[in-house]
Design a protein around this motif. Structure first.
Motif, PDB file in Angstrom:
ATOM      1  N   GLU A  83       0.842  -1.212   0.000  1.00 43.42           N
ATOM      2  CA  GLU A  83       0.000   0.000   0.000  1.00 43.42           C
ATOM      3  C   GLU A  83       0.871   1.253   0.000  1.00 43.42           C
ATOM      4  OE1 GLU A  83      -2.503  -1.159   3.301  1.00 43.42           O
ATOM      5  OE2 GLU A  83      -3.360  -2.730   2.034  1.00 43.42           O
ATOM      6  N   ILE A 130      -4.098  -9.278  -0.882  1.00 43.00           N
ATOM      7  CA  ILE A 130      -4.240  -8.406   0.283  1.00 43.00           C
ATOM      8  C   ILE A 130      -5.645  -7.812   0.346  1.00 43.00           C
ATOM      9  CG2 ILE A 130      -3.473  -6.249   1.339  1.00 43.00           C
ATOM     10  CD1 ILE A 130      -0.677  -6.847   0.281  1.00 43.00           C
ATOM     11  N   GLY A 131      -6.350  -8.127   1.415  1.00 44.93           N
ATOM     12  CA  GLY A 131      -7.671  -7.559   1.640  1.00 44.93           C
ATOM     13  C   GLY A 131      -8.722  -8.032   0.653  1.00 44.93           C
TER      14      GLY A 131
HETATM   15  P1  PGA Z   1      -5.007  -8.662   4.859  1.00 47.11           P
HETATM   16  O1  PGA Z   1      -3.766  -7.641   4.821  1.00 47.11           O
HETATM   17  O2  PGA Z   1      -4.686  -9.712   5.867  1.00 47.11           O
HETATM   18  O3  PGA Z   1      -6.182  -7.804   5.253  1.00 47.11           O
HETATM   19  O4  PGA Z   1      -5.136  -9.220   3.482  1.00 47.11           O
HETATM   20  C1  PGA Z   1      -2.448  -8.117   4.917  1.00 47.11           C
HETATM   21  C2  PGA Z   1      -1.478  -6.970   4.840  1.00 47.11           C
HETATM   22  O5  PGA Z   1      -1.686  -6.075   4.008  1.00 47.11           O
HETATM   23  O6  PGA Z   1      -0.481  -6.915   5.582  1.00 47.11           O
END
Ligand code: PGA
Length: 251
Positions: A101, A174-175
């Protein structure tokens, strides 16, 4: 091969106000303290505003505290930024650098991430250096090459098993609720381990975490993968029961 103790790290991202953040951290610290001997270390990385109060609240317990980012310089005219010595001063022992990010939203490249990791080391912090390919890169068959080049470019001189942890976080996982398969994770982690040789001190002892939609239902399978030395957990780290359940798979 040296035994690597698992690290279960929570990345709260931009979540957490004072009362609820302290409650979450103290709940985890209490569980950890009363669990006795466990096979994992546990870390929470709250937003910068909560590093100091959380560190104070869990002082004297085995729960470690970290920041989510630091500036490559110690101090100076950098409005809105936080230097690694400030995080250390606030009670952090770790800092995440190069999270996707940050790489995406703030245009951070490998050289900047390496400079941040070096700043973390100079302040006595363990740097959690994040790497991971995008979906486009994976579909183009570039995942291993991308991750290896991020590892090579994001590690500063002097990185070793004591001051550096790698987190492999495929951007598309991720997410999103999508996780890499155990076979994919095994392949990338082995490749990272091989890439570490010659680039980090004691490469066999460097912990390599997996991150990306880790939750209680998939943690046991992921944590059992060879060369997976823990998890970097976003969403599920905001719920004490879920984060604890993930850690318990490494008990
Ligand atoms: P997540 O995020 O477990 O919500 O997928 C992981 C991270 O970005 O460290």
């Amino acid at each position: 091969m040296p035994a690597r103790r698992k690290l279960i790290a929570g990345n709260w991202k931009m979540n957490g106000l004072h009362a609820a953040g302290l409650e979450l951290a103290t709940d985890l610290a209490r569980r950890l303290a009363s669990a006795g001997t466990v096979g994992f270390d546990m870390l929470v990385c709250p937003p910068a505003t909560l590093v100091h109060p959380v560190a104070g609240a869990v002082a004297g317990t085995p729960l470690a505290v970290g920041g989510q980012d630091c500036h490559p310089k110690e101090s100076g005219a950098h409005t809105g930024d936080i230097g690694a010595p400030m995080l250390a001063d606030a009670g952090a022992g770790f800092v995440i650098v190069g999270h996707s990010e940050r790489r995406q939203n703030h245009g951070e490249d490998d050289a900047l991430v390496a400079a941040k990791a070096a700043a973390a080391h100079a302040a006595g912090l363990v740097a959690i250096v994040c790497v991971g390919e995008t979906l486009e890169q994976r579909e183009a068959g570039q995942a291993l090459a991308v991750v290896a080049s991020q590892v090579a470019g994001s590690l500063p001189a002097g990185a070793d098993a004591a001051n550096t942890v790698i987190a492999y976080e495929p951007v598309w996982a991720i997410g999103t609720g999508k996780t890499a398969t155990a076979a994919d994770v095994a392949e990338v982690h082995a490749h990272i381990r091989a890439t570490l040789a010659g680039r980090a001190g004691k490469p066999d002892a460097v912990r390599i975490l997996y991150g990306g939609s880790v939750k209680p239902s998939n943690a046991a399978e992921l944590m059992a993968v060879e060369d997976v030395d823990g998890a970097l957990v976003g969403g599920a780290s905001l719920v004490a029961d879920d984060f604890w359940a993930i850690a318990e798979t490494c008990r």
